[in-house]
Motif scaffolding. Structure first.
Motif, PDB file in Angstrom:
ATOM      1  N   PRO A   1      -0.092  -0.794 -10.202  1.00 25.40           N
ATOM      2  CA  PRO A   1      -1.479  -1.095  -9.833  1.00 25.40           C
ATOM      3  C   PRO A   1      -1.982  -2.388 -10.479  1.00 25.40           C
ATOM      4  O   PRO A   1      -2.841  -3.070  -9.940  1.00 25.40           O
ATOM      5  N   GLY A   2      -1.456  -2.711 -11.660  1.00 25.76           N
ATOM      6  CA  GLY A   2      -1.809  -3.936 -12.372  1.00 25.76           C
ATOM      7  C   GLY A   2      -0.618  -4.392 -13.187  1.00 25.76           C
ATOM      8  O   GLY A   2       0.203  -3.571 -13.607  1.00 25.76           O
TER       9      GLY A   2
ATOM     10  N   GLN B   1       0.863  -1.173   0.000  1.00 23.44           N
ATOM     11  CA  GLN B   1       0.000   0.000   0.000  1.00 23.44           C
ATOM     12  C   GLN B   1       0.906   1.231   0.000  1.00 23.44           C
ATOM     13  O   GLN B   1       1.732   1.383   0.884  1.00 23.44           O
ATOM     14  N   GLU B   2       0.781   2.097  -1.005  1.00 23.23           N
ATOM     15  CA  GLU B   2       1.563   3.332  -1.080  1.00 23.23           C
ATOM     16  C   GLU B   2       0.622   4.501  -1.329  1.00 23.23           C
ATOM     17  O   GLU B   2      -0.093   4.521  -2.317  1.00 23.23           O
ATOM     18  N   ASP B   3       0.640   5.461  -0.423  1.00 24.46           N
ATOM     19  CA  ASP B   3      -0.201   6.659  -0.551  1.00 24.46           C
ATOM     20  C   ASP B   3      -1.652   6.301  -0.887  1.00 24.46           C
ATOM     21  O   ASP B   3      -2.275   6.911  -1.753  1.00 24.46           O
ATOM     22  N   GLY B   4      -2.168   5.272  -0.222  1.00 20.37           N
ATOM     23  CA  GLY B   4      -3.560   4.879  -0.410  1.00 20.37           C
ATOM     24  C   GLY B   4      -3.842   4.048  -1.647  1.00 20.37           C
ATOM     25  O   GLY B   4      -4.985   3.738  -1.944  1.00 20.37           O
ATOM     26  N   THR B   5      -2.812   3.681  -2.395  1.00 23.02           N
ATOM     27  CA  THR B   5      -2.984   2.881  -3.609  1.00 23.02           C
ATOM     28  C   THR B   5      -2.370   1.500  -3.412  1.00 23.02           C
ATOM     29  O   THR B   5      -1.239   1.383  -2.939  1.00 23.02           O
ATOM     30  N   GLN B   6      -3.101   0.471  -3.777  1.00 25.95           N
ATOM     31  CA  GLN B   6      -2.613  -0.903  -3.707  1.00 25.95           C
ATOM     32  C   GLN B   6      -1.754  -1.178  -4.936  1.00 25.95           C
ATOM     33  O   GLN B   6      -2.195  -0.989  -6.066  1.00 25.95           O
TER      34      GLN B   6
ATOM     35  N   TYR C   1       5.268   6.126 -19.306  1.00 26.84           N
ATOM     36  CA  TYR C   1       4.425   7.272 -19.642  1.00 26.84           C
ATOM     37  C   TYR C   1       3.095   7.285 -18.894  1.00 26.84           C
ATOM     38  O   TYR C   1       2.319   8.225 -19.031  1.00 26.84           O
ATOM     39  N   SER C   2       2.851   6.296 -18.075  1.00 29.53           N
ATOM     40  CA  SER C   2       1.620   6.238 -17.305  1.00 29.53           C
ATOM     41  C   SER C   2       1.680   7.202 -16.121  1.00 29.53           C
ATOM     42  O   SER C   2       2.718   7.385 -15.498  1.00 29.53           O
ATOM     43  N   SER C   3       0.549   7.809 -15.821  1.00 30.38           N
ATOM     44  CA  SER C   3       0.473   8.672 -14.639  1.00 30.38           C
ATOM     45  C   SER C   3      -0.051   7.897 -13.431  1.00 30.38           C
ATOM     46  O   SER C   3      -0.309   8.482 -12.383  1.00 30.38           O
ATOM     47  N   ASP C   4      -0.189   6.581 -13.579  1.00 32.02           N
ATOM     48  CA  ASP C   4      -0.607   5.737 -12.456  1.00 32.02           C
ATOM     49  C   ASP C   4       0.491   5.689 -11.400  1.00 32.02           C
ATOM     50  O   ASP C   4       1.675   5.830 -11.702  1.00 32.02           O
ATOM     51  N   MET C   5       0.097   5.462 -10.167  1.00 34.06           N
ATOM     52  CA  MET C   5       1.049   5.266  -9.075  1.00 34.06           C
ATOM     53  C   MET C   5       1.922   4.062  -9.413  1.00 34.06           C
ATOM     54  O   MET C   5       1.446   3.058  -9.936  1.00 34.06           O
ATOM     55  N   LYS C   6       3.227   4.173  -9.140  1.00 28.55           N
ATOM     56  CA  LYS C   6       4.148   3.061  -9.345  1.00 28.55           C
ATOM     57  C   LYS C   6       5.341   3.249  -8.422  1.00 28.55           C
ATOM     58  O   LYS C   6       5.585   4.345  -7.917  1.00 28.55           O
ATOM     59  N   MET C   7       6.082   2.159  -8.215  1.00 30.95           N
ATOM     60  CA  MET C   7       7.217   2.217  -7.304  1.00 30.95           C
ATOM     61  C   MET C   7       8.330   1.284  -7.766  1.00 30.95           C
ATOM     62  O   MET C   7       8.071   0.171  -8.207  1.00 30.95           O
ATOM     63  N   ILE C   8       9.554   1.776  -7.654  1.00 30.28           N
ATOM     64  CA  ILE C   8      10.735   0.922  -7.799  1.00 30.28           C
ATOM     65  C   ILE C   8      11.375   0.847  -6.429  1.00 30.28           C
ATOM     66  O   ILE C   8      11.528   1.859  -5.746  1.00 30.28           O
ATOM     67  N   GLN C   9      11.725  -0.361  -6.033  1.00 31.88           N
ATOM     68  CA  GLN C   9      12.385  -0.591  -4.753  1.00 31.88           C
ATOM     69  C   GLN C   9      13.739  -1.233  -5.004  1.00 31.88           C
ATOM     70  O   GLN C   9      13.856  -2.153  -5.809  1.00 31.88           O
TER      71      GLN C   9
END
Length: 189
Positions: A64-65, A35-40, A75-83
Protein backbone atom coordinates in the motif's frame (compact mmCIF):
# COMPACT_ATOMS: atom_id res chain seq x y z
CA UNK A 1 3.28 21.36 -40.57
CA UNK A 2 1.50 22.51 -37.42
CA UNK A 3 -0.68 19.33 -37.40
CA UNK A 4 2.38 17.12 -37.78
CA UNK A 5 4.06 18.85 -34.84
CA UNK A 6 0.94 18.44 -32.66
CA UNK A 7 0.69 14.77 -33.63
CA UNK A 8 4.36 14.32 -32.74
CA UNK A 9 3.86 16.00 -29.34
CA UNK A 10 0.82 13.84 -28.57
CA UNK A 11 2.78 10.70 -29.45
CA UNK A 12 5.69 11.71 -27.20
CA UNK A 13 3.32 12.57 -24.34
CA UNK A 14 1.50 9.23 -24.59
CA UNK A 15 4.81 7.30 -24.55
CA UNK A 16 5.97 9.26 -21.49
CA UNK A 17 2.62 8.65 -19.74
CA UNK A 18 2.72 4.89 -20.41
CA UNK A 19 6.35 4.58 -19.30
CA UNK A 20 5.56 6.49 -16.10
CA UNK A 21 2.89 3.86 -15.29
CA UNK A 22 5.12 0.83 -15.83
CA UNK A 23 8.54 -0.55 -15.01
CA UNK A 24 10.39 -2.92 -17.34
CA UNK A 25 12.76 -5.57 -16.02
CA UNK A 26 14.22 -8.27 -18.26
CA UNK A 27 11.51 -7.67 -20.90
CA UNK A 28 8.75 -8.02 -18.28
CA UNK A 29 6.51 -4.96 -18.04
CA UNK A 30 5.27 -4.41 -14.48
CA UNK A 31 2.50 -2.02 -13.53
CA UNK A 32 3.66 0.60 -11.03
CA UNK A 33 0.23 0.47 -9.39
CA UNK A 34 -2.33 -2.34 -9.23
CA UNK A 35 -5.75 -2.84 -7.68
CA UNK A 36 -6.14 -6.04 -5.59
CA UNK A 37 -9.35 -6.84 -3.71
CA UNK A 38 -10.27 -3.15 -3.66
CA UNK A 39 -6.87 -2.00 -2.36
CA UNK A 40 -4.44 0.12 -4.37
CA UNK A 41 -0.93 -1.36 -4.20
CA UNK A 42 2.29 0.30 -5.38
CA UNK A 43 5.30 -1.44 -6.84
CA UNK A 44 7.76 -1.40 -3.95
CA UNK A 45 10.59 -3.03 -5.88
CA UNK A 46 11.42 -5.81 -8.31
CA UNK A 47 14.34 -7.75 -9.73
CA UNK A 48 15.45 -10.92 -11.43
CA UNK A 49 15.86 -14.18 -9.53
CA UNK A 50 19.06 -15.71 -10.78
CA UNK A 51 20.79 -18.97 -10.00
CA UNK A 52 24.12 -20.09 -11.44
CA UNK A 53 24.10 -17.01 -13.71
CA UNK A 54 20.72 -18.00 -15.19
CA UNK A 55 17.75 -15.62 -15.03
CA UNK A 56 14.68 -17.55 -13.84
CA UNK A 57 11.88 -15.10 -13.03
CA UNK A 58 11.14 -11.49 -12.20
CA UNK A 59 9.98 -11.14 -8.61
CA UNK A 60 8.08 -8.02 -7.60
CA UNK A 61 6.62 -6.78 -4.33
CA UNK A 62 3.52 -4.60 -4.15
CA UNK A 63 2.52 -2.73 -0.97
CA UNK A 64 0.00 0.00 0.00
CA UNK A 65 2.98 2.31 0.63
CA UNK A 66 6.72 2.05 0.04
CA UNK A 67 8.81 0.26 2.68
CA UNK A 68 12.35 -1.05 2.93
CA UNK A 69 11.76 -2.80 6.30
CA UNK A 70 11.39 -6.54 5.62
CA UNK A 71 10.23 -7.38 9.16
CA UNK A 72 7.60 -4.66 9.13
CA UNK A 73 6.32 -5.99 5.79
CA UNK A 74 6.31 -9.61 6.99
CA UNK A 75 4.40 -8.82 10.20
CA UNK A 76 2.03 -6.25 8.72
CA UNK A 77 -1.61 -7.18 8.25
CA UNK A 78 -1.85 -4.72 5.35
CA UNK A 79 -2.70 -6.04 1.90
CA UNK A 80 0.44 -7.00 -0.04
CA UNK A 81 1.39 -9.03 -3.08
CA UNK A 82 4.37 -10.86 -4.51
CA UNK A 83 4.31 -11.48 -8.23
CA UNK A 84 6.56 -13.93 -10.09
CA UNK A 85 6.85 -13.54 -13.87
CA UNK A 86 8.48 -16.66 -15.34
CA UNK A 87 11.22 -15.80 -17.88
CA UNK A 88 13.07 -19.13 -18.18
CA UNK A 89 12.07 -22.43 -19.74
CA UNK A 90 14.34 -24.09 -17.16
CA UNK A 91 11.63 -23.66 -14.52
CA UNK A 92 9.46 -26.75 -14.29
CA UNK A 93 6.63 -27.55 -11.91
CA UNK A 94 8.86 -30.08 -10.14
CA UNK A 95 11.76 -27.63 -9.74
CA UNK A 96 9.44 -24.88 -8.54
CA UNK A 97 7.87 -27.19 -5.96
CA UNK A 98 11.31 -28.30 -4.75
CA UNK A 99 12.55 -24.71 -4.55
CA UNK A 100 9.48 -23.42 -2.73
CA UNK A 101 9.62 -26.29 -0.21
CA UNK A 102 13.29 -25.43 0.44
CA UNK A 103 12.28 -21.77 0.73
CA UNK A 104 9.69 -22.61 3.39
CA UNK A 105 12.31 -24.61 5.28
CA UNK A 106 14.70 -21.62 5.22
CA UNK A 107 11.92 -19.19 6.09
CA UNK A 108 10.86 -21.29 9.09
CA UNK A 109 14.35 -21.93 10.46
CA UNK A 110 14.45 -25.55 9.29
CA UNK A 111 11.21 -26.78 10.93
CA UNK A 112 8.13 -26.75 8.69
CA UNK A 113 6.05 -29.13 10.86
CA UNK A 114 3.80 -26.40 12.31
CA UNK A 115 2.64 -25.40 8.80
CA UNK A 116 3.08 -28.66 6.89
CA UNK A 117 -0.59 -29.08 5.92
CA UNK A 118 -0.80 -25.44 4.72
CA UNK A 119 2.46 -25.83 2.77
CA UNK A 120 1.23 -29.03 1.14
CA UNK A 121 -2.03 -27.32 0.18
CA UNK A 122 -0.18 -24.32 -1.23
CA UNK A 123 2.31 -26.42 -3.25
CA UNK A 124 -0.60 -27.57 -5.45
CA UNK A 125 -0.25 -24.13 -7.11
CA UNK A 126 2.73 -25.59 -8.97
CA UNK A 127 0.91 -28.78 -10.01
CA UNK A 128 0.54 -27.88 -13.68
CA UNK A 129 3.43 -27.39 -16.08
CA UNK A 130 5.05 -23.97 -15.93
CA UNK A 131 5.87 -22.04 -19.10
CA UNK A 132 7.70 -18.84 -19.97
CA UNK A 133 5.22 -15.99 -19.57
CA UNK A 134 3.28 -17.57 -16.69
CA UNK A 135 2.52 -15.15 -13.86
CA UNK A 136 2.05 -16.23 -10.25
CA UNK A 137 0.53 -13.80 -7.75
CA UNK A 138 0.44 -14.30 -4.00
CA UNK A 139 -1.94 -11.78 -2.42
CA UNK A 140 -2.52 -11.52 1.31
CA UNK A 141 -4.46 -9.44 3.75
CA UNK A 142 -2.33 -10.77 6.61
CA UNK A 143 -4.78 -13.53 7.55
CA UNK A 144 -5.71 -15.07 4.21
CA UNK A 145 -3.46 -15.71 1.25
CA UNK A 146 -4.77 -16.18 -2.29
CA UNK A 147 -2.53 -17.76 -4.93
CA UNK A 148 -3.17 -17.12 -8.62
CA UNK A 149 -1.63 -18.42 -11.82
CA UNK A 150 -2.29 -16.32 -14.91
CA UNK A 151 -5.22 -14.62 -13.17
CA UNK A 152 -6.93 -17.84 -12.06
CA UNK A 153 -7.38 -18.38 -8.32
CA UNK A 154 -5.77 -21.73 -7.48
CA UNK A 155 -5.88 -21.86 -3.70
CA UNK A 156 -6.59 -19.90 -0.55
CA UNK A 157 -4.63 -20.54 2.65
CA UNK A 158 -5.53 -18.94 5.97
CA UNK A 159 -3.28 -17.91 8.81
CA UNK A 160 -0.86 -15.06 9.43
CA UNK A 161 1.98 -17.47 10.23
CA UNK A 162 1.68 -19.13 6.81
CA UNK A 163 1.61 -15.77 5.05
CA UNK A 164 4.78 -14.67 6.88
CA UNK A 165 6.49 -17.95 6.00
CA UNK A 166 5.59 -17.62 2.30
CA UNK A 167 6.69 -13.98 2.01
CA UNK A 168 9.73 -14.91 4.09
CA UNK A 169 10.95 -17.04 1.18
CA UNK A 170 11.83 -13.77 -0.57
CA UNK A 171 11.99 -11.28 2.33
CA UNK A 172 13.15 -13.33 5.32
CA UNK A 173 16.52 -13.64 7.02
CA UNK A 174 17.54 -16.47 4.68
CA UNK A 175 15.95 -15.43 1.37
CA UNK A 176 16.01 -17.37 -1.88
CA UNK A 177 18.15 -14.60 -3.40
CA UNK A 178 19.65 -11.75 -1.31
CA UNK A 179 20.03 -9.43 -4.28
CA UNK A 180 16.38 -9.98 -5.26
CA UNK A 181 15.30 -9.33 -1.65
CA UNK A 182 17.13 -5.99 -1.66
CA UNK A 183 15.60 -5.05 -5.02
CA UNK A 184 12.09 -5.97 -3.83
CA UNK A 185 12.70 -3.76 -0.81
CA UNK A 186 13.37 -0.85 -3.13
CA UNK A 187 17.16 -0.86 -3.49
CA UNK A 188 18.43 0.37 -6.84
CA UNK A 189 20.19 -2.18 -9.05
Amino acid sequence: MKRAFIAFLLTVMSVVTVSAQTTEISDVVLQNSVQEDGTQLQLNGAGVRSKYFLSLYVGSLYLPGKSSDANKILYSSDMKMIQLDIISSLITAEKMEETVRAGFKNSLGGDTSSLQSEIDSFIAVFGEEIEVGDIFKFVTSGQELKAYKNGKLLTTVTGAEFQRALFGIWLGNKPADKKLKNLMLGAKS
